[in-house]
Design a protein around this motif. Sequence first.
Motif, PDB file in Angstrom:
ATOM      1  N   ARG A  86       0.852  -1.198   0.000  1.00  0.00           N
ATOM      2  CA  ARG A  86       0.000   0.000   0.000  1.00  0.00           C
ATOM      3  C   ARG A  86       0.885   1.244   0.000  1.00  0.00           C
ATOM      4  NH1 ARG A  86      -3.965  -2.169   4.719  1.00  0.00           N
ATOM      5  NH2 ARG A  86      -4.450   0.052   4.971  1.00  0.00           N
ATOM      6  N   ALA A  87       1.584   1.423  -1.131  1.00  0.00           N
ATOM      7  CA  ALA A  87       2.611   2.459  -1.217  1.00  0.00           C
ATOM      8  C   ALA A  87       2.025   3.864  -1.080  1.00  0.00           C
ATOM      9  CB  ALA A  87       3.367   2.329  -2.535  1.00  0.00           C
ATOM     10  N   VAL A  88       0.851   4.099  -1.681  1.00  0.00           N
ATOM     11  CA  VAL A  88       0.268   5.440  -1.638  1.00  0.00           C
ATOM     12  C   VAL A  88      -0.012   5.846  -0.191  1.00  0.00           C
ATOM     13  CG1 VAL A  88      -1.714   6.833  -2.334  1.00  0.00           C
ATOM     14  CG2 VAL A  88      -0.710   5.218  -3.936  1.00  0.00           C
ATOM     15  N   GLU A  89      -0.557   4.928   0.608  1.00  0.00           N
ATOM     16  CA  GLU A  89      -0.852   5.228   2.004  1.00  0.00           C
ATOM     17  C   GLU A  89       0.414   5.349   2.837  1.00  0.00           C
ATOM     18  OE1 GLU A  89      -4.259   2.827   3.608  1.00  0.00           O
ATOM     19  OE2 GLU A  89      -4.019   1.826   1.670  1.00  0.00           O
ATOM     20  N   ALA A  90       1.478   4.671   2.430  1.00  0.00           N
ATOM     21  CA  ALA A  90       2.709   4.653   3.224  1.00  0.00           C
ATOM     22  C   ALA A  90       3.449   5.973   3.162  1.00  0.00           C
ATOM     23  CB  ALA A  90       3.617   3.525   2.742  1.00  0.00           C
ATOM     24  N   LEU A 115       7.902   5.350  -3.041  1.00  0.00           N
ATOM     25  CA  LEU A 115       7.829   6.181  -4.235  1.00  0.00           C
ATOM     26  C   LEU A 115       8.142   5.370  -5.484  1.00  0.00           C
ATOM     27  CD1 LEU A 115       9.559   9.395  -2.851  1.00  0.00           C
ATOM     28  CD2 LEU A 115       7.135   9.104  -3.355  1.00  0.00           C
ATOM     29  N   GLY A 116       9.124   4.483  -5.379  1.00  0.00           N
ATOM     30  CA  GLY A 116       9.459   3.630  -6.513  1.00  0.00           C
ATOM     31  C   GLY A 116       8.320   2.713  -6.892  1.00  0.00           C
ATOM     32  N   MET A 117       7.583   2.197  -5.884  1.00  0.00           N
ATOM     33  CA  MET A 117       6.438   1.324  -6.164  1.00  0.00           C
ATOM     34  C   MET A 117       5.325   2.066  -6.902  1.00  0.00           C
ATOM     35  SD  MET A 117       6.384  -0.670  -2.487  1.00  0.00           S
ATOM     36  CE  MET A 117       4.827  -1.503  -2.747  1.00  0.00           C
TER      37      MET A 117
END
Length: 485
Positions: A86-90, A115-117
């Motif tokens: 859950r990259a956006v939430e992280a 950010l890379g994800m």
Amino acid sequence: MAANSVSGLRLGLWTLLFVSTFAHAQQGAHAMPAACPVQPTYPVSNDAAALRALASRLELAASDPGCLKDATFHAYRGAVLVSLGRAVEAVEPLERALLIDPDLPGATLDLAQALGMQGDQASASALLAQLRQRADLPDAIREAIDRREQVIAAQQAAGRDIAANWQSRWQFAMLAGGDSNLNNAPTNSEVTLTIPGQGNVTLPLDPSAAPRKGAAVMTSASWQGLKAQGESVWVLQGELRARQTSESDASYQQADFAASWLQAPSAPRQWVARASASFLRFGGTTLLQAYRSSIQHQWEAFSLPWISRVLRTAGSCRPSIAAEVEYRRYPSTQVLDGTYQGAAGGLICRADVEAAPAGSVSQPASTFSLQLRHGSDKPVDSARAGGTYRRSELRAQWEGPVLTKGKLGLQWSSTVQKDSEPYSALLGNVPRKIFRHTIQADGSWPLVYGFSLVATGEVGRQRSNLDIFASRQRSIYLGFRKDLM
């Protein structure tokens, strides 16, 4: 899910390697008067169910007074979210951790991965390069950063190969709300007619022609495809929208399609060509078919002080001028058919991202646009009431971040239309004049798994020297949107 599992496993290994070296120093530096009830535990688990439960517990604890200013807590929460994919939430908790304490290499590394994800490899590389410059980094960590940068470089190379193919984006939305004028009816309940030999006579309108307010459901599906060809970019777009009400004669379906060619988006100057088509059915009848084309030239951007205040940061504006042609066909009332020819000029302004405050990496940049267009709609049939319509429009639009993660858009437009000939002998035998003003607001707030909460509201008023064309409308809708790349 396989990619997320691999990312989670890799993160667990990285966290064990990097964070343990700094854990005691970080915890000692951030001892809070009221201790946070949740203490980080590394390495992060690889069990998806356990991670989801932990993420929920950490979300509830995020508002605890003892955790609000605890950098290690926010770093831990971000690491858990990255492990779940859950990259956006992280990004938000990791940025908050670094705002509280910039000296957290583990959080910096996790933010780079998040950010890379999301595909922001440039920001990820910048963070890793900044981290690598630390003199106190162990050699093992520096080597791990080098390996990660090699992975990013490979991903960027793969991205360039992918750019040669079409890149697609889908959006699906469903909103429910209400409208004060579902049938686009005139505001006045009566009309004044000029009858030869009798003068003016005021008659009441049929009650069925009065504005009808009520609830409605809005659904939409849109697709956008993008393909690079050298310095040029092709963009294809399609959208289907429908409004369903309790009465079928107030429901509508609309389809819009467009193809655009951008000569060189990254160049100081460029040409933009566009062709589009729209189709509208209202109350079960095909009301409008419109076909448009335009050619636009954009010049090099320059700075304007007042735009910087609108965007709340330094910004630059790119001026443009365009020629437009549109053929409008009304299948059910063909006497209204016409061809519009006109010109448009405007500014497209964007915030300078590099000048944005620290910690705002994940926020969308603010944009502001101002456009003025003018032209004439000439009738296909000389019997069309009013003859040639001369139309001018001024439109202003702002879009930017709101409430940390959300995005808000505001749009204001004013349109003036004047007929070249008297509209009707029964309506005073004078040319018609129409003045329309509209204010629209759209907001979106990301939730989870590509879902967003969305809301839209609109207020419109139309005035005219002929009362039959005066109307008002207000609407508000709330719902959800799903984004797929």
